[in-house]
Design a protein around this motif. Structure first.
Motif, PDB file in Angstrom:
ATOM      1  N   ALA A   1     -44.545  28.731  29.380  1.00 30.62           N
ATOM      2  CA  ALA A   1     -43.356  28.394  30.176  1.00 30.62           C
ATOM      3  C   ALA A   1     -43.297  26.913  30.502  1.00 30.62           C
ATOM      4  O   ALA A   1     -42.222  26.304  30.506  1.00 30.62           O
ATOM      5  CB  ALA A   1     -43.363  29.221  31.465  1.00 30.62           C
TER       6      ALA A   1
ATOM      7  N   PRO B   1     -33.899  29.041  31.462  1.00 30.70           N
ATOM      8  CA  PRO B   1     -35.099  29.709  30.947  1.00 30.70           C
ATOM      9  C   PRO B   1     -34.795  30.743  29.876  1.00 30.70           C
ATOM     10  O   PRO B   1     -35.597  30.940  28.964  1.00 30.70           O
ATOM     11  CB  PRO B   1     -35.702  30.383  32.189  1.00 30.70           C
ATOM     12  CG  PRO B   1     -35.123  29.673  33.351  1.00 30.70           C
ATOM     13  CD  PRO B   1     -33.765  29.214  32.919  1.00 30.70           C
TER      14      PRO B   1
ATOM     15  N   PHE C   1     -36.562  30.844  26.322  1.00 35.08           N
ATOM     16  CA  PHE C   1     -37.363  32.049  26.077  1.00 35.08           C
ATOM     17  C   PHE C   1     -36.930  32.725  24.780  1.00 35.08           C
ATOM     18  O   PHE C   1     -37.771  33.113  23.962  1.00 35.08           O
ATOM     19  CB  PHE C   1     -37.235  32.999  27.262  1.00 35.08           C
ATOM     20  CG  PHE C   1     -38.186  34.169  27.202  1.00 35.08           C
ATOM     21  CD1 PHE C   1     -39.549  33.968  27.354  1.00 35.08           C
ATOM     22  CD2 PHE C   1     -37.725  35.455  26.988  1.00 35.08           C
ATOM     23  CE1 PHE C   1     -40.439  35.037  27.302  1.00 35.08           C
ATOM     24  CE2 PHE C   1     -38.602  36.520  26.932  1.00 35.08           C
ATOM     25  CZ  PHE C   1     -39.961  36.306  27.089  1.00 35.08           C
TER      26      PHE C   1
ATOM     27  N   LEU D   1     -36.938  32.048  35.678  1.00 34.65           N
ATOM     28  CA  LEU D   1     -37.589  32.766  34.586  1.00 34.65           C
ATOM     29  C   LEU D   1     -38.117  34.117  35.066  1.00 34.65           C
ATOM     30  O   LEU D   1     -37.949  35.137  34.381  1.00 34.65           O
ATOM     31  CB  LEU D   1     -38.733  31.929  34.009  1.00 34.65           C
ATOM     32  CG  LEU D   1     -39.515  32.544  32.845  1.00 34.65           C
ATOM     33  CD1 LEU D   1     -38.580  32.913  31.690  1.00 34.65           C
ATOM     34  CD2 LEU D   1     -40.595  31.589  32.349  1.00 34.65           C
TER      35      LEU D   1
END
Length: 472
Positions: free
Chosen positions: A79, A88, A92, A211
């Motif tokens: 991350a 995020p 991701f 996130l």
């Protein structure tokens, strides 16, 4: 040409034996957690909680390698390396797109399902969905305040437009859920996909929290297991930074985490021995063995460092940093040079944790008392009398300040003499004092004294190096 090994080797993985280079003995933990992950009802989130510098990254990378060797679906996501992104979810999905290539393979159904997942994900990211997710997290957070904030944002639009936007957000999430579930079914063959999320606690507070919220509410899909490597205390600071100091960060995290696991403390002695071996220090010390006074140097370095690491409860990262420093400090010594590694190690650590006391000690008019008091705090009295290493360091500290021009003996040295003459004291205490006195009188086993200026110059030279960027 023999190249000196001046830095610690990166952790290596043997694809045929993931635990071959496991210095911390994590195999049993990983096998047990893998069994838990394979049997728990999904979706689930497992948190590996451990403070900074204790080896979380190495642990989950080792776990990922084990799953790879077992041919089980898994994905690693750092991350912190992606927190430059504004969203995020975008970063991701981008990392998933790269990491899932092997899982997708040549399956047309899996490829089609993943393309639909990405398309649905883009719609979710495009619409932002701030209110929808944040209200879903309500209870621990002031939901009314959130809804009020979102209403203000929509004040310039017609009520119908706001409602349409909400329904479109909800539909985008529904489509994303369905596409992702279909992808898992077609790619993992019914097996659970384990996704490792690393360095969450090092991210920007907003990024870390967003996130977390998106993992919980967008990836709440059967067949997904998330493993989060984090320092819960540090993450709590991020939560407070986003939602205010009044928030119950533990209660907030409990909404996202189903299982919490604390890494066990590793065998520090074995770990240090393994690191020393990885630095190839034997190549430096072996030629010195032919000199009788230097034969024990490597053993003294190792045992004194272990004593200090245990007493100070150094983290794995601190251990690595200090060993890297010590390694460089000794490498420029000549083959027959007296470097007194036991004292050198203690002074390097003292300079870091007790800089003022260290500076007073190395000054011309400073004495050894302050650093010996610090040594006694590291090695408590109940352990001291049985510790040759502690007596060794104390003796060297006194000997290094002893000058042939001094008119009197050190006060601490005289106290040890008095202990030897006290008939009421037990033999262990006397044996400790006797060891200290012998070291003071013959620090190198001969008439050779301790050259404190040489050690000081070596340590000051070392301070020009930077060892801060060592991975967890």
């Amino acid at each position: 040409m023999n190249i000196l090994n001046l830095k610690l080797k990166q952790f290596q993985f043997d694809p045929n034996d993931p635990f071959k280079f496991d210095l911390l003995g994590r195999k049993e933990e990983i096998l047990n957690l893998s069994l838990l992950a394979s049997n728990v009802n999904s979706p689930a989130v497992i948190a590996i909680d451990s403070r900074w510098g204790t080896g979380k990254t190495t642990f989950i990378k080792l776990w990922e390698q084990y799953l790879k060797a077992e041919n089980k679906p898994r994905l690693y996501f750092n991350a912190w390396e992606t927190d430059f992104s504004d969203d995020p979810l975008v970063s991701f999905l981008g990392e998933m797109n790269e990491g899932l290539k092997n899982l997708i393979g040549s399956s047309d159904k899996a490829n089609e399902a993943w393309e639909k997942t990405k398309a649905a994900g883009r719609q979710v990211a495009k619409r932002g969905i701030p209110a929808l997710i944040r209200v879903a997290t309500a209870g621990i957070i002031d939901a009314d305040k959130i809804i009020e904030e979102e209403a203000v944002k929509a004040a310039g639009s017609l009520a119908g437009d706001a409602l349409d936007n909400y329904l479109q957000q909800k539909e985008a999430i529904y489509e994303f859920h369905n596409a992702l579930a279909n992808f898992i079914e077609n790619s993992a063959n019914g097996r659970q996909l384990v996704i490792f999320v690393d360095e969450l606690d090092r991210c920007r507070p907003n990024y870390a929290i967003e996130l977390l919220e998106r993992i919980k509410h967008l990836f709440n899909i059967e067949g997904l297991i998330f493993v989060l490597a984090l320092d819960k205390e540090q993450l709590g600071h991020s939560i407070a930074a986003v939602y205010g100091n009044g928030i119950d960060s533990t209660g907030y995290l409990r909404r996202f985490i189903d299982f919490e696991y604390q890494l066990k403390k590793p065998d520090i002695s074995n770990y240090i021995e393994s690191l020393i071996s990885s630095l190839d220090l034997e190549e430096f010390f072996n030629p010195r063995v032919k000199y009788r006074e230097l034969q024990c140097d490597q053993e003294y370095l190792k045992k004194v460092f272990i004593m200090l690491a245990l007493g100070l409860q150094l983290s794995l990262r601190e251990i690595e940093q200090f060993l890297a420093s010590i390694n460089i400090a000794i490498r420029t010594a000549k083959e027959n040079e007296y470097i007194f590694p036991a004292l050198l190690v203690f002074l390097i650590i003292s300079k870091h944790f007790k800089p003022d006391a260290y500076q007073r000690y190395i000054s011309d008019d400073g004495d050894e008392k302050e650093l010996i008091d610090y040594l006694y705090k590291i090695v408590p009295e109940k352990n001291r009398n049985d510790s040759f290493e502690c007596a060794l360091v104390e003796g060297f500290l006194i000997a290094a300040k002893k000058s042939r021009f001094s008119k009197g003996e050190s006060a601490i040295f005289l106290r040890h003499r008095e202990i030897l003459q006290d008939a009421e004291l037990d033999n262990k205490g006397k044996q400790y004092s006797d060891t200290v006195i012998n070291i003071v009188n013959r620090p190198a086993g001969t008439g050779h004294g301790v050259n404190l200026k040489q050690l000081k110059d070596r340590i000051e030279w070392l301070s020009r190096f930077d060892f801060l960027d060592i991975q967890d």
